[in-house]
Design a protein around this motif. Structure first.
Motif, mmCIF file in Angstrom:
data_model
loop_
_atom_site.group_PDB
_atom_site.id
_atom_site.type_symbol
_atom_site.label_atom_id
_atom_site.label_comp_id
_atom_site.label_asym_id
_atom_site.label_seq_id
_atom_site.Cartn_x
_atom_site.Cartn_y
_atom_site.Cartn_z
ATOM 1 N N PRO A 51 -16.153 62.195 99.262
ATOM 2 C CA PRO A 51 -16.077 63.609 99.697
ATOM 3 C C PRO A 51 -16.196 64.551 98.491
ATOM 4 O O PRO A 51 -15.314 65.364 98.230
ATOM 5 C CB PRO A 51 -14.690 63.675 100.349
ATOM 6 N N ASP A 56 -6.549 66.399 107.066
ATOM 7 C CA ASP A 56 -7.667 65.660 107.644
ATOM 8 C C ASP A 56 -7.252 64.344 108.271
ATOM 9 O O ASP A 56 -8.049 63.686 108.935
ATOM 10 C CB ASP A 56 -8.744 65.383 106.568
ATOM 11 N N SER A 90 -8.670 59.693 106.015
ATOM 12 C CA SER A 90 -9.447 60.278 104.927
ATOM 13 C C SER A 90 -9.008 59.788 103.547
ATOM 14 O O SER A 90 -9.688 60.033 102.549
ATOM 15 C CB SER A 90 -9.339 61.808 104.968
ATOM 16 N N GLU A 104 -4.153 76.813 99.636
ATOM 17 C CA GLU A 104 -5.464 76.565 99.019
ATOM 18 C C GLU A 104 -5.969 77.770 98.234
ATOM 19 O O GLU A 104 -7.167 78.068 98.215
ATOM 20 C CB GLU A 104 -6.487 76.126 100.080
ATOM 21 N N ARG A 148 -17.983 67.106 97.787
ATOM 22 C CA ARG A 148 -18.038 68.546 98.004
ATOM 23 C C ARG A 148 -16.634 69.125 98.144
ATOM 24 O O ARG A 148 -16.298 70.141 97.518
ATOM 25 C CB ARG A 148 -18.859 68.854 99.254
ATOM 26 N N LYS A 149 -15.804 68.467 98.958
ATOM 27 C CA LYS A 149 -14.442 68.965 99.137
ATOM 28 C C LYS A 149 -13.640 68.872 97.851
ATOM 29 O O LYS A 149 -12.888 69.779 97.494
ATOM 30 C CB LYS A 149 -13.737 68.181 100.248
ATOM 31 N N TYR A 159 -5.718 67.035 95.590
ATOM 32 C CA TYR A 159 -6.258 67.136 96.943
ATOM 33 C C TYR A 159 -5.817 65.966 97.822
ATOM 34 O O TYR A 159 -5.947 66.025 99.041
ATOM 35 C CB TYR A 159 -7.789 67.186 96.893
ATOM 36 N N ALA A 215 -5.580 66.437 101.798
ATOM 37 C CA ALA A 215 -6.474 65.743 102.719
ATOM 38 C C ALA A 215 -5.689 64.909 103.726
ATOM 39 O O ALA A 215 -6.025 64.870 104.916
ATOM 40 C CB ALA A 215 -7.434 64.851 101.923
ATOM 41 N N ARG A 245 -14.872 71.486 95.396
ATOM 42 C CA ARG A 245 -14.493 72.818 95.838
ATOM 43 C C ARG A 245 -13.012 73.080 95.603
ATOM 44 O O ARG A 245 -12.593 74.201 95.335
ATOM 45 C CB ARG A 245 -14.816 72.979 97.333
#
Length: 422
Positions: free
Chosen positions: A208, A72, A76, A354, A210-211, A64, A68, A214
């Motif tokens: 982060p 993002d 990030s 993704e 949760r991200k 990730y 990110a 996930r």
């Protein structure tokens, strides 16, 4: 990133990967002779178990980091690196618990004594954190920092392994302890360097999670399936033939792995270039992407064929006359590694879109197929059947992934072929 920059960075990554692979490869003749086929086979199982636990410990969340950064923004990066590190430490605790609880069954199929399995967990966590640091350097497009870390780890691992095997009474255990010490030192230096270069946020409340979860949780079946496909051949062979044939197989696999090491190096530069072409969303960029993909496939096939041609000379020269029985295995495994390498360049499409859950479905399907083929052929034909099953499974995995990836976004796969003819 333009094509010239892509080729330039790809050359640097290739140089680093080949040099880092050359260090243990040059030691292969000595380790094979010092350890013998039986202990060399146990080393192969140790490396495979490290890979299996490494996939579970970090949930592949290091993947990730570039997502990110590009989606993002650079700000990030510090939070993501802190989160990835926290998840890996929690995973290490779980891994130590599992190897303690199931030490007996793991020892039965891996030939690694239960009291040594804690080394597997520590090595797996360390390798994941090294992969996370490499992902940061790749994302920031700092190939020289990337290959410095890569080469340093390979050199330190090799030096410590040789020292522990030569100057102690340890056999395969020396190689295992060398890996744990090497990853510990390299991880400490790498993260000290990163903490100076980027503002890593170590506070759990800002991770982060949760991200990351996930992204990583759907990838766990994929990661476990991919590692299983990379290691099931050794465990099947252990049950079918025993430690001596396993040593032949591991020696052949280590030589064949040069193909995928070179491809992995190219893939480091490929990912940002690929993401840039996909983000451009233009016909010109699409055609350039497809043509480059076909060129990569052709280079991988040519490399595998070249390795096959020199196998009768290469195998006894590298591992010694006692490993001459591994010559037919190396031919089959050269093809298998070339197809596994080709898979890397099409799987990247699913990461960009993704579709990690879909990738897990593909990987699980391929793992089941490869296990069935390898097990049946291994029972019928022995060690050569296991190598053949591995090659067939790799072909299936590559083609299935390519087919699924091509459905995520239309690309001119057939038009580009016609343009080559003209």
């Amino acid at each position: 990133m333009g094509l010239n920059k892509f080729l330039g960075q790809g050359t640097i990554y290739l140089f680093g990967s080949m040099l880092s692979a050359a260090v243990p490869f040059l030691l292969l003749p000595f380790l094979a002779r010092w350890l013998g086929p039986a202990d060399f086979g146990v080393v192969g199982n140790f490396v495979s178990l490290v890979g299996v636990l490494g996939a579970a410990i970090g949930l592949s969340t290091h993947g990730y980091i570039p997502v990110a950064y590009y989606r993002d923004g650079p700000q990030s990066l510090g939070q993501v690196v802190g989160g990835v590190t926290g998840i890996s430490l929690m995973g290490l605790g779980g891994a130590l618990f599992l190897v303690t609880l199931f030490g007996g069954p793991i020892e039965a199929f891996s030939l690694i004594p239960a009291e040594w399995l804690w080394l597997v967990a520590l090595a797996a966590a360390g390798q994941f954190l090294i992969a996370a640091a490499l992902a940061v350097f790749q994302t920031l497009q700092r190939p020289w920092a990337y290959i410095t870390l890569q080469i340093s780890y390979a050199a330190l691992l090799s030096a410590l392994s040789v020292a522990l095997i030569l100057f102690t009474k340890f056999g395969w255990e020396g190689r295992a302890m060398g890996q744990v010490i090497a990853v510990s030192l390299v991880v400490a230096v790498a993260f000290l360097y990163l903490s100076v270069r980027i503002p890593i946020d170590w506070r759990p409340s800002y991770w982060p999670l949760r991200k990351l979860l996930r992204f990583g949780a759907p990838l766990l079946p994929h990661a476990m399936a991919a590692i299983a496909m990379a290691s099931m051949d050794r465990f099947i062979l252990t049950s079918v033939e025993g430690a001596r044939q396993l040593g032949f197989y591991v020696a052949a696999a280590q030589i064949a792995s040069l193909v995928i090491m070179a491809a992995t190096a190219g893939n480091q530069a490929w990912l940002p270039w690929l993401y840039g072409r996909l983000a451009a969303n233009s016909d010109t960029a699409d055609r350039e992407l497809v043509r480059m993909t076909y060129l990569v496939f052709a280079c991988l096939l040519a490399t595998a064929l070249g390795l096959i041609l020199i196998t009768p000379w290469l195998m006894p020269f590298v591992a010694g006359s006692q490993f001459v029985g591994a010559v037919p295995l190396l031919r089959l495994l050269a093809l298998a590694t070339a197809m596994n390498a080709a898979y890397l360049f099409v799987a990247a499409h699913l990461f960009y879109h993704e579709r990690t859950g879909l990738l897990s479905v593909v990987s699980l399907t391929a793992a089941v197929f490869q296990f069935a083929v390898t097990y049946v052929l291994g029972k019928c034909l022995g060690v050569e059947g296991v190598a053949g099953g591995t090659a067939i499974g790799a072909l299936f995995y590559w083609l299935l992934t390519w087919t699924v990836a091509a459905r995520q976004r239309p690309l001119p796969w057939f038009r580009a072929l016609r343009s080559f003819r003209h």
